[in-house]
Enzyme design. Structure first.
Site, mmCIF file in Angstrom:
data_model
loop_
_atom_site.group_PDB
_atom_site.id
_atom_site.type_symbol
_atom_site.label_atom_id
_atom_site.label_comp_id
_atom_site.label_asym_id
_atom_site.label_seq_id
_atom_site.Cartn_x
_atom_site.Cartn_y
_atom_site.Cartn_z
ATOM 1 N N GLU B 221 62.528 33.155 -35.177
ATOM 2 C CA GLU B 221 61.447 34.759 -34.847
ATOM 3 C C GLU B 221 61.868 35.716 -33.593
ATOM 4 O OE1 GLU B 221 58.348 35.913 -36.880
ATOM 5 O OE2 GLU B 221 58.847 33.905 -38.658
ATOM 6 N N CYS B 256 57.316 42.861 -31.437
ATOM 7 C CA CYS B 256 58.754 42.176 -32.583
ATOM 8 C C CYS B 256 58.800 43.927 -33.059
ATOM 9 C CB CYS B 256 58.826 41.154 -32.598
ATOM 10 S SG CYS B 256 57.392 40.646 -33.109
#
Lengths: 483, 489
Positions: B221, B256
């Protein structure tokens, strides 16, 4: 044979094609799949010839394992493609209202497919079908160890398919290295664990996702069967599952058999009879058996028998013909477990039989080895089946048959642990070459003030209740009725 | 009993021992049972419930995160995740029956989920509690043993996790290893059955390279520059607040999926900037650098990194709002920059901070080319009411996930897979996707001894070929015809 610059040019062209969005349309994908069908029909003889040259395969084996499976995959993909391509609506909790959510598959982009030599045609075409269905552009790298098929693919694919979107690059280790230096959006590899590691390491440099279809030692657990006809059938399936498909040179071929001590001799006799019925008695007679692919593997297999303790365990077969690259279907009884024969994937016509006192001990035996691609269990004992399922791990488990799971499009085909990761066949092929993009749509009305700073106690309470999906509590809070 | 125990160095040998211990536990089958999984998930619930105060303290120490953000972004998400897992676990664990075709008749088939084994979760510093526990929920739900390596860059959270996971969880199967590069390296040398990494692309490459040695599957991720395309046909106030919610009220841009940069038309930019300035003041007051409702920058390394982006001579003159910095308290004011050059530093790395560049184009459709010229981000956002633009956006822009008319909300929807593509990562999780990420889906085919097609075996004949063709294609008519012809042979 391309130079580095030719390769770069090809890649530029492929990326341009992808950017033009030509490969996204349903029409393009269907046209390419239909073109592969045309290729199968028009070049069937050439395919038979190439596979006979590369591996000595009988045309029926070729049809069954190389052409037929590909035809089936294409027909399946053609009938499902539109459905696969469509967005999937997903359910949303009320708290997100008003909104809609879906998952939309999209192609990854530029895909590299490495093909292995044992099914050099279908292991090229099957992943290619997945990549095309998902809307990607592709470089196909056939195996240099099956040179006739490699040439065939290189010549015929540009004749039938969109050559600006699908290219075949032939070559050996050097070409592989060059390819691995480039940035791909996906790499699909079928082959050995050793090379699988190299591929994944190279892919790591570009964060390229990979699917690795590797191998392992696929065992057959042969339980006691109640009647003679069942035993005969079980043996036919074992023989077909060992020597019937590329002469043991298949990732899902039977590697070794586990059986109770008391049945060993019945099994060996039965195997012998069936082998001779299917294939013949001597090396000269053999029909319907593929040969070993090349000298390197021939020597590897022969040297497995060099170990004197292994040689001493041979109960049938054991002879070979170096010129014809043929090794007799060979059965061994309880070879030493630390021999290379029992620690490495055999990938050839040697069948060890390992005996146990009670068949349940097979489970521990299998668990002492790395996880295989398939576990075959020939048994009618339901409790034993459940134990096998819950106490062992493998890519697949097939009960009471061998190899046939390969034809089941609805089942994912792939390994676990050292036998690989990722999967394909049927819709899984489409998925493996797709990115599933989440899409959430919101609108502007009904805005929740509590989402934003400046923070205060009310907003905090509000948020805590929202996260619990405590709608009633939220209502109370808003009505000023919640403490 | 010694007052101070010598802290043992966690080296390769320690890592190897740790993995063997966990493998031994896994091999007993303990973690596979429904009861064990539920008990561990419930322990996590208890942990969070009973130590909410300590969680808030740790996150405020590490990041000065406002309490509301902690509840929304860390605690709330985890509670929701645990609730979903506990409600759905039985369903997730059930085999999925699968339809078989004529080709394998008679047969039945199913897909059986099973745990991968001993798994490693490497977490990040920006949501240090969430990004440690959320993947663990997936690993545990799927029946695995887990080692967690929290980020050393968020030390208070790391200590919290080591202490309380140690107290609440079954330590024969779930462990925490604190540390930095040497400890992570020692862990990465071992053979895991799955590695789940949250962080940046540089380390992601190292993780995948290490995994390759053992053929370990990975989920990465990562991040990227998440663009926000802002059209003029929108509800400006709501859109502005949502952008602020997805930037400064979102761990101060250190997420993110936070808004990295904006693209809008030259015509609309002034309106958007005014609206942003106004709403920033509403949310954070007249001196936002002092607002307690914004997280601070995590540490001086990142502060320096962000300062460098502002000091770049190509952009220093482009600041239209904010720009103030205070190194002593690691704060930078919400800063907006207009029309920075595309080759500036700030446009070529993930910002991960409170700087918001706005690029302008003539027509809003031109924004798509800018986005597609860069690496695929973890998320892409569009604000518009025009349906055509929405369709074009979804069709053209490839990203991990996309949201229209909001920012980052998709990560709270557990029915949507959350993950990247290309440089933003591989694999996905949340909800059932977490369970799947840590499972092997074993294919099972049941056949019997009745119904054997002799066409399968040599010696071969023409009749057999016809029958074989029909069988493989699952064509009933073909089979009948072949049988007929076969009997004639």
């Amino acid at each position: 044979m391309g130079t580095m610059m030719d390769l770069d040019q090809s890649l530029v062209e492929l990326r341009q094609t992808f950017r033009s969005r030509r490969t996204r349309s349903l029409e393009w994908r269907k046209s390419q799949l239909q073109a592969i069908l045309q290729l199968l029909r028009k070049k069937e003889d050439k395919i038979f010839n190439a596979l006979h040259q590369d591996l000595g395969k009988h045309p029926i084996e070729v049809y069954r394992d190389e052409i037929g499976v590909v035809e089936k995959s294409i027909n399946h993909a053609l009938s499902c493609l539109e459905k696969w391509m469509g967005p999937k609506k997903t359910r949303l909790p009320l708290v997100f209202f008003p909104a809609s959510a879906q998952v939309l598959p999209e192609p990854l982009g530029l895909v590299l497919i490495f093909v292995s030599w044992n099914f050099p045609f279908s292991l090229a075409m099957d992943p290619l079908i997945g990549a095309i269905s998902a809307g990607n552009v592709v470089v196909l790298k056939p195996s240099e160890h099956a040179p006739a098929t490699s040439s065939l693919l290189s010549e015929t694919i540009p004749l039938f398919l969109d050559s600006k979107a699908i290219k075949v690059i032939e070559g050996g280790a050097e070409v592989c290295e060059q390819l691995l230096q480039k940035k791909w959006d996906k790499i699909f590899f079928t082959g050995s664990q050793r090379v699988g590691r190299l591929i994944m390491s190279a892919a790591a440099n570009h964060l390229t996702p990979v699917t690795l279809e590797l191998g392992g030692k696929c065992p057959v657990i042969l339980d006691s069967l109640s009647n003679l006809s069942e035993i005969k059938l079980a043996v036919k399936r074992i023989v077909g599952g060992k020597w019937g498909s590329c002469n043991g040179q298949a990732c899902i071929a039977v590697d070794y058999v586990l059986v109770e001590d008391r049945f060993a001799s019945v099994l060996i006799n039965s195997l012998q009879r069936t082998i001779e019925k299917f294939y013949g008695k001597t090396l000269d007679e053999y029909q319907n058996l593929s040969r070993v692919v090349n000298k390197h593997h021939f020597n590897r297999l022969r040297s497995l028998l060099d170990d004197p303790l292994v040689a001493a365990s041979i109960v049938y077969g054991g002879s070979w013909d170096e010129e014809k690259l043929m090794i007799q279907p060979t059965i061994l009884l309880n070879p030493p477990l630390n021999s290379e024969l029992m620690t490495e994937e055999i990938f050839g016509p040697l069948l060890p039989i390992i005996t146990v006192d009670k068949i349940e001990e097979s489970i521990d035996f299998i668990n002492s080895m790395p996880k295989p691609l398939v576990i075959y269990a020939l048994t009618k004992n339901e409790a034993f089946k459940k134990r096998i399922l819950s106490e062992t791990s493998s890519g697949t488990v097939t009960f009471n048959d061998i190899l046939i799971q390969f034809l089941c499009d609805a089942l994912p085909f792939g390994g676990v642990g050292p036998s690989g990761f990722g999967r394909y066949h049927g819709k899984y092929s489409f998925d493996t070459f797709s990115h599933e993009k989440a899409v959430l749509q919101r609108s502007y009305w009904f805005e929740l003030e509590a989402r934003y700073p400046p923070w205060n106690d009310f907003k905090l309470k509000f948020l805590r209740l929202t996260y619990k999906f405590d709608y009633f509590g939220l209502i109370l809070l808003m009505l000023g009725l919640k403490k | 009993m010694a007052e101070k125990e010598l802290k043992k160095i966690f080296d390769s040998e320690s890592a190897c021992t740790l993995v063997s211990e966990l493998r031994k536990t896994f091999n007993t089958g303990k973690t596979k049972s429904y009861e064990w999984r539920v008990s561990q998930l419930k322990n996590l619930q208890k942990l969070i419930e009973e130590h909410e105060k300590e969680i808030i303290e740790a996150l405020q120490t590490d990041l000065a995160k406002p309490e509301a953000e902690i509840h929304v972004g860390e605690i709330g998400m985890l509670k929701s995740s645990l609730k979903t897992a506990l409600n759905e676990l039985r369903n997730w664990m059930m085999p999925e029956k699968v339809k078989t075709s004529m080709t394998t008749f008679p047969s039945s088939a199913e897909i059986l989920p099973e745990p991968l084994g001993v798994t490693l979760v490497i977490s990040a510093w920006n949501y240090p509690i969430l990004l440690s526990i959320d993947p663990m929920i997936g690993a545990i739900a799927a029946g695995n043993a887990v080692v967690l390596k929290p980020s050393e860059v968020a030390p208070a959270s790391s200590s919290f996790l080591a202490k309380y996971l140690g107290e609440y969880m079954d330590s024969s199967a779930i462990r925490v290893v604190e540390g930095a590069i040497p400890e992570t390296t020692a862990l990465l040398e071992q053979k895991w059955d799955k590695i789940f990494y949250t962080g940046n692309g540089r380390i992601g490459r190292i993780v995948m390279g290490a995994a390759a040695k053992h053929l370990t599957p990975v989920a990465l991720e990562l991040g990227g520059k998440c663009p926000v395309i802002v059209d003029s046909v929108i509800n400006l106030q709501v859109a502005t607040r949502r952008i602020i919610g997805g930037k400064w009220a979102f761990n101060n841009g250190q997420a993110c999926v936070s808004a990295d940069y904006i693209i809008t038309t030259k015509e609309f930019a002034p309106k958007l900037i005014d609206s942003l300035k106004h709403e920033i003041e509403t949310c954070f007051g007249t001196n936002p650098i002092e607002s307690k409702d914004i997280s601070r920058i995590i540490n001086s390394n990142h502060f320096d990194r962000l300062s460098k982006l502002l000091d770049d001579e190509k952009v220093s003159g482009k600041i239209v709002c904010g720009g103030q910095r205070d190194k002593s308290c690691l704060r930078i004011a919400p800063t907006i920059l207009l029309d920075v050059p595309e080759d500036s530093l700030i446009m070529n790395e993930e910002i991960f901070g409170p700087l918001l560049p706005i690029l302008t184009v003539d027509k809003i459709e031109d924004s798509f080319d800018i986005v597609t010229s860069k690496e695929k981000p973890l998320a892409a956002y569009l604000f518009t009411n025009k349906n055509k633009l929405k369709d074009e956006f979804v069709r053209t822009i490839s990203a991990g996930g996309t949201v229209i008319n909001d920012i980052s909300l998709h990560l709270a929807v557990h029915t949507l897979p959350f993950g990247g593509v290309g440089e933003s990562g591989t694999g996905s999780y949340h909800g059932k996707f977490s369970f799947d990420a840590f499972s092997h889906k074993k294919a099972v085919l049941y056949r019997s001894f009745t119904g054997d097609a002799s066409v399968r075996y040599p010696p071969y004949s023409n009749g057999k070929v016809r029958m074989l063709k029909a069988l493989i294609n699952g064509s009933i008519l073909g089979i009948i015809l072949a049988l007929f012809k076969l009997s004639k042979d």
